[in-house]
Design a protein around this motif. Structure first.
Motif, PDB file in Angstrom:
ATOM      1  N   GLY A  40      -3.761 -28.667  32.431  1.00 42.30           N
ATOM      2  CA  GLY A  40      -2.833 -28.898  33.552  1.00 42.30           C
ATOM      3  C   GLY A  40      -3.629 -29.388  34.750  1.00 42.30           C
ATOM      4  O   GLY A  40      -4.799 -29.798  34.619  1.00 42.30           O
ATOM      5  N   ILE A  61     -10.017 -27.283  26.197  1.00 44.26           N
ATOM      6  CA  ILE A  61      -9.238 -26.763  25.064  1.00 44.26           C
ATOM      7  C   ILE A  61      -7.804 -26.547  25.552  1.00 44.26           C
ATOM      8  O   ILE A  61      -7.586 -25.859  26.549  1.00 44.26           O
ATOM      9  N   GLU A  62      -6.858 -27.155  24.870  1.00 44.35           N
ATOM     10  CA  GLU A  62      -5.463 -27.099  25.321  1.00 44.35           C
ATOM     11  C   GLU A  62      -4.575 -26.754  24.132  1.00 44.35           C
ATOM     12  O   GLU A  62      -4.644 -27.398  23.096  1.00 44.35           O
ATOM     13  N   PRO A  87      11.968 -30.610  36.295  1.00 42.09           N
ATOM     14  CA  PRO A  87      11.723 -31.685  37.259  1.00 42.09           C
ATOM     15  C   PRO A  87      10.540 -31.400  38.167  1.00 42.09           C
ATOM     16  O   PRO A  87      10.434 -30.312  38.725  1.00 42.09           O
ATOM     17  N   TYR A 397       2.010 -21.523  42.700  1.00 40.50           N
ATOM     18  CA  TYR A 397       1.441 -22.747  43.257  1.00 40.50           C
ATOM     19  C   TYR A 397       2.335 -23.947  42.974  1.00 40.50           C
ATOM     20  O   TYR A 397       2.741 -24.167  41.827  1.00 40.50           O
ATOM     21  N   ASP A 398       2.578 -24.773  43.996  1.00 41.67           N
ATOM     22  CA  ASP A 398       3.123 -26.101  43.752  1.00 41.67           C
ATOM     23  C   ASP A 398       1.972 -27.013  43.328  1.00 41.67           C
ATOM     24  O   ASP A 398       0.799 -26.643  43.436  1.00 41.67           O
TER      25      ASP A 398
HETATM   26  P1  FAD Z   1      -0.197 -25.479  33.946  1.00 38.19           P
HETATM   27  O1  FAD Z   1       0.351 -26.815  34.271  1.00 38.19           O
HETATM   28  O2  FAD Z   1       0.717 -24.459  33.374  1.00 38.19           O
HETATM   29  O3  FAD Z   1      -1.442 -25.675  32.981  1.00 38.19           O
HETATM   30  C1  FAD Z   1      -2.039 -24.604  32.253  1.00 38.19           C
HETATM   31  C2  FAD Z   1      -2.380 -25.146  30.876  1.00 38.19           C
HETATM   32  O4  FAD Z   1      -3.125 -24.149  30.153  1.00 38.19           O
HETATM   33  C3  FAD Z   1      -1.139 -25.457  30.042  1.00 38.19           C
HETATM   34  O5  FAD Z   1      -1.174 -26.790  29.585  1.00 38.19           O
HETATM   35  C4  FAD Z   1      -1.193 -24.453  28.907  1.00 38.19           C
HETATM   36  O6  FAD Z   1      -0.675 -24.954  27.693  1.00 38.19           O
HETATM   37  C5  FAD Z   1      -2.704 -24.200  28.800  1.00 38.19           C
HETATM   38  N1  FAD Z   1      -2.985 -22.901  28.179  1.00 38.19           N
HETATM   39  C6  FAD Z   1      -2.457 -21.701  28.516  1.00 38.19           C
HETATM   40  N2  FAD Z   1      -2.900 -20.754  27.675  1.00 38.19           N
HETATM   41  C7  FAD Z   1      -3.722 -21.370  26.781  1.00 38.19           C
HETATM   42  C8  FAD Z   1      -4.468 -20.927  25.648  1.00 38.19           C
HETATM   43  N3  FAD Z   1      -4.390 -19.642  25.230  1.00 38.19           N
HETATM   44  N4  FAD Z   1      -5.233 -21.822  24.972  1.00 38.19           N
HETATM   45  C9  FAD Z   1      -5.270 -23.131  25.369  1.00 38.19           C
HETATM   46  N5  FAD Z   1      -4.558 -23.613  26.407  1.00 38.19           N
HETATM   47  C10 FAD Z   1      -3.792 -22.743  27.114  1.00 38.19           C
HETATM   48  N6  FAD Z   1       5.386 -28.185  41.634  1.00 38.19           N
HETATM   49  C11 FAD Z   1       5.638 -29.129  42.578  1.00 38.19           C
HETATM   50  O7  FAD Z   1       4.756 -29.398  43.414  1.00 38.19           O
HETATM   51  N7  FAD Z   1       6.831 -29.799  42.627  1.00 38.19           N
HETATM   52  C12 FAD Z   1       7.835 -29.560  41.744  1.00 38.19           C
HETATM   53  O8  FAD Z   1       8.890 -30.185  41.809  1.00 38.19           O
HETATM   54  C13 FAD Z   1       7.612 -28.561  40.747  1.00 38.19           C
HETATM   55  N8  FAD Z   1       8.589 -28.275  39.866  1.00 38.19           N
HETATM   56  C14 FAD Z   1       8.372 -27.296  38.941  1.00 38.19           C
HETATM   57  C15 FAD Z   1       9.403 -27.009  38.055  1.00 38.19           C
HETATM   58  C16 FAD Z   1       9.224 -26.015  37.102  1.00 38.19           C
HETATM   59  C17 FAD Z   1      10.345 -25.708  36.148  1.00 38.19           C
HETATM   60  C18 FAD Z   1       7.989 -25.298  37.034  1.00 38.19           C
HETATM   61  C19 FAD Z   1       7.796 -24.215  36.024  1.00 38.19           C
HETATM   62  C20 FAD Z   1       6.965 -25.588  37.903  1.00 38.19           C
HETATM   63  C21 FAD Z   1       7.137 -26.590  38.872  1.00 38.19           C
HETATM   64  N9  FAD Z   1       6.126 -26.928  39.765  1.00 38.19           N
HETATM   65  C22 FAD Z   1       6.353 -27.878  40.729  1.00 38.19           C
HETATM   66  C23 FAD Z   1       4.811 -26.253  39.715  1.00 38.19           C
HETATM   67  C24 FAD Z   1       3.767 -27.003  38.848  1.00 38.19           C
HETATM   68  O9  FAD Z   1       4.242 -27.073  37.523  1.00 38.19           O
HETATM   69  C25 FAD Z   1       2.453 -26.228  38.919  1.00 38.19           C
HETATM   70  O10 FAD Z   1       1.984 -26.209  40.238  1.00 38.19           O
HETATM   71  C26 FAD Z   1       1.335 -26.801  38.055  1.00 38.19           C
HETATM   72  O11 FAD Z   1       1.770 -27.115  36.775  1.00 38.19           O
HETATM   73  C27 FAD Z   1       0.228 -25.773  37.974  1.00 38.19           C
HETATM   74  O12 FAD Z   1      -0.851 -26.303  37.240  1.00 38.19           O
HETATM   75  P2  FAD Z   1      -1.791 -25.327  36.389  1.00 38.19           P
HETATM   76  O13 FAD Z   1      -2.887 -26.168  35.869  1.00 38.19           O
HETATM   77  O14 FAD Z   1      -2.113 -24.125  37.187  1.00 38.19           O
HETATM   78  O15 FAD Z   1      -0.837 -24.779  35.226  1.00 38.19           O
END
Ligand code: FAD
Ligand code: UDP
Length: 416
Positions: A40, A61-62, A87, A397-398
């Motif tokens: 992500g 690793i994903e 969205p 977090y956004d």
């Molecule tokens: P993630 O994107 O969740 O990435 C974490 C990754 O780790 C995932 O791909 C997951 O598969 C992987 N992972 C987890 N566990 C394991 C494991 N055991 N082994 C391997 N891989 C693993 N933000 C905005 O700014 N605007 C918006 O409009 C907005 N809309 C949203 C709508 C929804 C429904 C949701 C849920 C969130 C929204 N967000 C929005 C927030 C945004 O999605 C997050 O800020 C962002 O995705 C966070 O990034 P991240 O890397 O922390 O998490």
């Protein structure tokens, strides 16, 4: 129905596909400087920085079969660009974040507007002076507006839980009305509890706005990536120093000993750093208990018509089991004859149920924060373990927040 994948639309990223049963030679493992769990924003921004600025070799690793985490978008079977996990609208006041991402995408200016169905009318959300005029008689609306402006000023945002503390009879009536019609049932659906039972920061995200600005956000920069989020991520990760292991739960290939901090990867000791963006409670085998999350079910539907609804997102605070409907083409401005929408059905997270095992939202409550704190304190024992992300830090977090956080973590841990 799930969003149908069209794999042709997934941009190509250089990948290593190892069989998870293979034992990697030590020589290959020693070539990896950092292992990152999760592709992500948290994982991908750190990978990009480490690969491009520090010339380090990264393995991500994903567990999903694609990059981009919850921001992943793709073309569905009818050719409509859809966001598989709900969205995503990019908005920020942080010029550094906007400019950094601008190195990997062009932007499509997009100012998000949301309507909500209240008492048979579609009114602007956040609730503002235009919403007020739509719902109340001209004399009551003008008296309430005058009182609001006198009490708080113009262009001011007031969280609903603050407005409800009002002692003025008319303002109290208005606060109770907004609370009842917009927040109470939506929050019950989204979180399974009342607005008072969840951290006030959650409902404060959508305040009462004493203004005539109908936009959902007022940030300086508001946009969507011109060629989609997945392409943005593909560009972030397009570096020979970055390799990806998709479709792999880290637990199948890597183990982290939470007593010694030792990391074993494909059966061999790994002495580099581990950047972990998954759930913190999972990393420590739920030893202090499970952190609660909220999950969602997405129901996509395609229509052979130009448009389905007036606004990109329309909220249903009262009627129906879903919270909102989003029609993607309003946001992406894709020129295509059909249209695809998604309805969001909130549900409890349950890691043992495949229909409910995606942890979308941390449940921000005091007792859960206390539980998180135990995990956090344990994680601090290990210098070579870096936790960052919505799940690893148990934060709401956004996208701009997490990009800013990843850039900050990069500076703190990797720039000397
Ligand atoms: P993630 O994107 O969740 O990435 C974490 C990754 O780790 C995932 O791909 C997951 O598969 C992987 N992972 C987890 N566990 C394991 C494991 N055991 N082994 C391997 N891989 C693993 N933000 C905005 O700014 N605007 C918006 O409009 C907005 N809309 C949203 C709508 C929804 C429904 C949701 C849920 C969130 C929204 N967000 C929005 C927030 C945004 O999605 C997050 O800020 C962002 O995705 C966070 O990034 P991240 O890397 O922390 O998490
Ligand atoms: N909310 C509500 N009614 C609405 C919109 C939002 O009650 O019409 C509350 C609800 O508790 C929601 C929170 O405000 O979870 C934050 O809404 P936001 O749109 O920011 O949620 P997200 O897009 O992150 O799911």
């Amino acid at each position: 129905m799930d969003g149908q994948d069209n794999d042709n639309a997934i941009p190509c990223v250089s990948t290593y596909f190892f069989s998870i049963f293979a034992i990697l030679p030590e020589s290959v493992i020693s070539m990896i400087d950092y292992i990152i769990v999760g592709a992500g924003f948290a994982g991908s921004v750190l990978a990009e920085r480490l690969a491009s600025q520090n010339n380090k070799k990264i393995l991500i690793i994903e567990k999903r079969k694609h990059i981009a985490g919850n921001c992943y978008d793709h073309y569905d079977e009818q050719g409509v660009l859809v966001h598989k996990y709900g969205p995503h609208i990019f908005h920020t006041d942080n010029a550094e974040v906007f400019n950094y991402l601008g190195g990997f995408t062009s932007w499509l200016n997009y100012q998000h507007e949301v309507l909500a169905l209240v008492d048979g009318q579609k009114i602007p959300i956040p609730f503002n002076l235009n919403s007020l005029e739509q719902l109340f008689s001209p004399s009551l609306a003008s008296s309430l507006e005058k009182k609001l402006v006198e009490r708080y000023g113009f262009d001011v945002k007031v969280p609903i839980l603050e407005l409800r503390k009002e002692e003025d009879k008319e303002l109290k009536y208005l606060a109770d009305y907004i609370y009842r019609k917009i927040f109470a049932n939506y929050t019950a659906k989204q979180w399974g509890c009342t607005p008072e039972e969840i951290d006030p920061e959650v409902t404060a995200r959508v305040p009462v706005f004493i203004s005539r600005d109908n936009r959902y956000f007022q940030d300086k920069y508001q946009a969507v990536p011109k060629h989609g989020y997945t392409q943005l991520f593909a560009n972030l990760l397009d570096n020979d120093n970055i390799k990806l292991l998709l479709n792999t739960d880290y637990k199948d290939v890597l183990s982290f000993d939470s007593k010694t901090g030792d990391i074993t990867f494909f059966g061999q000791p790994f002495s580099g750093k581990l950047v972990y963006t998954g759930m913190i409670d999972e990393l420590f085998d739920w030893r202090f208990g499970e952190l609660p999350y909220r999950s969602l079910q997405f129901d996509f539907e395609h229509f052979k018509q130009m448009s389905f609804q007036q606004a990109t997102t329309e909220n249903y605070p009262d009627n129906y089991d879903f919270t909102r409907i989003t029609e993607f083409k309003h946001m992406t401005r894709q020129e295509i004859s059909g249209t695809t929408i998604v309805r969001e059905f909130p549900q409890d997270y349950d890691r043992s149920d495949v229909g409910k095992n995606i942890p979308y939202y941390p449940m921000l409550k005091d007792e859960n924060r206390q539980c998180y704190k135990q995990y956090y304190e344990l994680s601090q024992k290990f210098d070579h373990l870096i936790l960052v992300g919505r799940l690893a830090e148990y934060r709401y977090y956004d996208m701009d927040d997490i990009v800013a956080r990843a850039l900050e973590v990069y500076q703190e841990h990797f720039v000397t």
